[in-house]
Scaffold this motif. Structure first.
Motif, mmCIF file in Angstrom:
data_model
loop_
_atom_site.group_PDB
_atom_site.id
_atom_site.type_symbol
_atom_site.label_atom_id
_atom_site.label_comp_id
_atom_site.label_asym_id
_atom_site.label_seq_id
_atom_site.Cartn_x
_atom_site.Cartn_y
_atom_site.Cartn_z
ATOM 1 N N VAL B 9 -54.061 15.500 -47.407
ATOM 2 C CA VAL B 9 -53.375 16.040 -45.979
ATOM 3 C C VAL B 9 -51.893 16.517 -46.436
ATOM 4 O O VAL B 9 -51.466 17.319 -46.150
ATOM 5 C CB VAL B 9 -53.593 15.335 -44.673
ATOM 6 N N ARG B 13 -49.913 19.996 -46.680
ATOM 7 C CA ARG B 13 -48.856 19.714 -45.460
ATOM 8 C C ARG B 13 -48.436 21.502 -44.916
ATOM 9 O O ARG B 13 -48.534 21.640 -43.733
ATOM 10 C CB ARG B 13 -47.958 19.009 -45.346
ATOM 11 N N TYR B 16 -51.462 23.428 -43.152
ATOM 12 C CA TYR B 16 -51.638 22.742 -42.147
ATOM 13 C C TYR B 16 -50.775 23.118 -40.979
ATOM 14 O O TYR B 16 -50.932 23.457 -39.975
ATOM 15 C CB TYR B 16 -51.777 21.130 -42.173
ATOM 16 N N ALA B 20 -51.193 25.206 -37.704
ATOM 17 C CA ALA B 20 -51.338 24.469 -36.437
ATOM 18 C C ALA B 20 -50.881 25.349 -35.227
ATOM 19 O O ALA B 20 -51.494 24.912 -34.299
ATOM 20 C CB ALA B 20 -49.938 23.714 -36.645
ATOM 21 N N MET B 23 -54.333 26.603 -34.269
ATOM 22 C CA MET B 23 -55.430 25.333 -34.285
ATOM 23 C C MET B 23 -55.252 24.570 -33.074
ATOM 24 O O MET B 23 -56.195 24.018 -32.284
ATOM 25 C CB MET B 23 -55.261 24.674 -35.601
#
Lengths: 439, 303
Positions: B9, B13, B16, B20, B23
């Motif tokens: 993760v 990062r 993500y 985000a 999501m």
């Protein structure tokens, strides 16, 4: 001992001083209302939904400045969707005004406060006993009735007079049999004065069901039995249904009944395409009254109230449906509950009921409200018809009432369209209602 | 194990972080309600949350074996999809191919004209269609009368387009079709623009006519767009609701009941949240299977 007495006096004085301060703690009450009083006849300054109720709340807030009341008006379709979802989300209003067919569902589900434990006995005693009985579910008063509407038949006698058939309208005793009705409907259609469909109704949605059920009641049948089972398997229900179907198949009911809206029904009456429709005092005074005022009625109009026709040997009672105020269980403190009840009693006082019933031509639930439209001959007549002929069981407080109600129109439609016989329609409905009530 | 996951993760990062914003709302407003809906479908759930009872598969059992209307709603929904989706695909493709060679200004006019219903209020459009279909005063009956078609089709009697079981579903399907053309057309035009012009030049040199160029170049190269349009359109039409709610209320005689309308009537208006959720889960399963089949079939042709 003296010290103890002094202490007691000081404590009592402090309590007395603090008590009023505690009573003034702010309280917020949410009040959702139906649109029944959106355009009150004698209060023309209120034209928008919930405007009248907001004014009422302001009166209360002026008397009790620590109380804040948030009023929300809901249209009829919204009442059926917004309230259940608010309940499921755990955020219902404190008070809801709606008709029994919906509040009873909330009562059955146990989300309303039992008002027997909160209303003063004198207020309960003031309510018509029949209504208290109707509003009592599992021993609990699930809502406080405020007024009730009636459902009968409205005949535009002017059209019958114009055709020389005035004596076929039962103005003397307001009572007619299926044969009388059939003869009058056939005659007015044949009279060539523009009446295409003597009786107008709609089976597109459940909203038109009382216009339809009344024939079943007239035949001695039932939609709902007193024990809240359905009466679709009753031979008399079949007889009533066969009569309505005969009317439709012979062109005595508007051909677009399967898709018509309420506005289409009233339009048929206002333009003289039809001479008879279902309705009560509200339709007579408000709907027809406003239409005449607004120039929407294009034929002579002399509306008279009569009961629905009935089979020989049967009595045709009137459909009667009350509305009331439900208080939802929100886990509030006794203090908050005290103010909710105070506001409820303010909303449903004898004076308020007189105002409501004068403005929507309905009948008050409190005996102390008297007969608010005493001078209105039709109002007095309707009351006497209710007393003489009694009322029909609409099943409003039965579990599953709404689901069974909405399961019916598709079968009435299928019957009109010749896809189901009356017998098949009732058999299907019987099976469906068994499934619904078993769920 | 956990450390490995955390390291992975951490390594991604930035990725993500960038996804985000999409999501998080997806998780809150789509994934969470979806899971909740699935769980709710195993409950008898009404307006009183304290009375919600776990009943296992009973809602599904009732829906599939006892409910007298739900099978009709499934059938009608499939008829909608089978009628509207292929028709919309063919019409949009045809119109796109027709207007693609036009000047930019003319193309813009047609794009706007076809896209207009997409951005118009569904309620207004439905009301207009109600008047078009009106038995007594409707434009359609007037047109049919003028052209003498009423004599031919209905012995001169006006047709109750929404009042008869044999015409109501078709009438609604036409309304849904008229709303469904805008987006596919825009996508097909974009897809046509992405086809390299030299391919057509080469085909012309090889003696291919327009029809052959369409079959051998346009259609194969439009397949990715077609797949996207097909899946999106299918999902949208499976959810047909507004026209039913505003124009027929599922009638006459249940002829226009659809799955989403049943979810609305039973789950929301009837406050049977568990039962309504079970219907929604069945719809989700149907749409998923259909979408997977569509992907498999067209994907195979793409590769």
């Amino acid at each position: 001992m003296k010290h103890l007495q002094l202490l007691f006096v000081v404590a009592a004085t402090l309590l007395l001083l603090l008590a009023p301060a505690q009573a003034q703690e702010p309280v917020t009450i949410t009040y959702w209302t139906d649109p029944a009083l959106a355009q009150p006849i004698s209060l023309p300054q209120f034209t928008e939904l919930a405007e009248f109720e907001t004014w009422q709340a302001q009166q209360f807030m002026e008397m009790h400045p620590h109380v804040t009341i948030e009023v929300r008006g809901l249209d009829w379709p919204d009442l059926a969707t917004v309230v259940p979802t608010a309940l499921a989300a755990g955020d219902p209003p404190d008070i809801l005004k709606d008709y029994l067919g919906r509040t009873s569902g909330y009562g059955v589900e146990g989300v309303t406060v039992d008002l027997f434990g909160h209303l003063p006995q004198e207020d309960i005693d003031d309510l018509l006993p029949g209504l208290v009985q109707l509003y009592t579910i599992d021993g609990a008063l699930h809502a406080m009735p405020t007024y009730f509407w009636n459902h009968a038949m409205i005949v535009n006698k002017a059209l019958f007079d114009q055709a020389g058939l005035g004596d076929m309208v039962p103005v003397d005793d307001r009572d007619w049999t299926f044969d009388d009705f059939y003869a009058a409907a056939t005659a007015i259609k044949a009279a060539d004065i523009g009446v295409e469909f003597p009786y107008t109704l709609q089976v597109a949605s459940e909203q038109g069901d009382y216009d339809f059920h009344a024939f079943i009641w007239g035949a001695g049948g039932e939609i709902w039995n007193p024990d809240c089972t359905t009466g679709f398997d009753d031979p008399k229900t079949l007889a009533g249904l066969e009569f309505v179907n005969q009317l439709y198949q012979e062109g005595l009911i508007n051909s677009d009944a399967t898709t018509a809206a309420y506005a289409d029904q009233t339009n048929n009456l206002f333009t003289g395409k039809s001479a008879i429709m279902g309705g009560g005092m509200g339709v007579l005074n408000n709907t027809i009254g406003n239409a005449i005022k607004n120039g929407e009625v294009t034929v002579d109009m002399d509306p008279v109230i009569v009961t629905y026709p009935h089979a020989e040997g049967e009595v045709s009672g009137l459909g009667v449906g009350p509305s009331g105020f439900a208080v939802f269980d929100k886990g509030r403190s006794d203090y908050e509950m005290e103010w909710v009840v105070k506001f409820l009693l303010f909303l449903n006082s004898s004076e308020s009921q007189v105002t409501y019933t004068q403005n929507n031509s309905q009948f008050p639930a409190r005996a102390s409200a008297g007969v608010p439209l005493e001078e209105d001959a039709n109002y007095a007549l309707t009351l006497s018809l209710i007393q003489e002929r009694g009322t029909e069981n609409l099943g409003l407080a039965c579990p599953g009432f709404y689901e069974v109600r909405i399961s019916q129109p598709p079968h009435w439609q299928a019957m009109f369209l010749g896809q189901e016989t009356p017998q098949q329609a009732l058999e299907a409905l019987n099976a469906e209602s068994e499934f619904i009530l078993d769920m | 194990m956990l450390q490995q996951f955390a390291a992975r993760v951490w390594k991604g990062r930035w990725a993500y972080l960038f996804i985000a914003p999409a999501m998080i709302p997806f998780a809150i407003f789509t994934a969470y309600p979806l899971v909740q809906g699935l769980l709710l479908s195993f409950y008898k759930a009404g307006v009183n949350r304290d009375k919600w009872t776990y009943i296992g598969l009973k809602n599904y059992n009732n829906l599939l074996t006892r409910d007298p209307v739900f099978p009709t709603a499934i059938k009608n929904t499939f008829l909608f999809v089978l009628g509207v989706v292929p028709a919309a695909m063919v019409i949009c493709l045809f119109v796109a191919v027709l207007i693609y060679p036009l000047s930019q200004r003319k193309q813009t006019f047609f794009r706007a004209a076809f896209y207009m219903p997409v951005v118009s209020a569904g309620v207004v459009l439905a009301m207009v269609w109600v008047y078009i279909y009106s038995q007594e005063y409707g434009l359609l009956n007037y047109l049919f009368e003028t052209l003498g078609l009423l004599d031919l089709l209905n012995n001169g009697e006006k047709i109750g387009w929404l009042a008869q079981t044999n015409t109501a579903l078709l009438s609604l399907a036409i309304v849904v079709l008229s709303w469904s053309l805008g987006q596919p057309l825009i996508l097909f035009l974009a897809g046509l623009g992405a086809i390299p012009e030299p391919l057509y030049d080469a085909a012309k040199i090889d003696g291919a006519n327009s029809w052959q160029a369409f079959w051998k170049i346009t259609l194969p190269l439009l397949r990715p767009t077609m797949l996207f349009v097909l899946v999106v359109l299918t999902i949208a039409v499976f959810q047909v609701f507004v026209v039913v709610q505003l124009m027929t209320l599922g009638g006459p005689a249940n002829a226009t009941q659809t799955i989403v309308y049943r979810i609305w009537v039973t789950g929301i208006v009837g406050a049977k949240f568990g039962y309504g959720s079970a219907m929604a889960v069945i719809l989700l399963a149907i749409v998923s299977v259909v979408a997977i089949v569509q992907f498999k079939l067209l994907d195979r042709q793409l590769t």
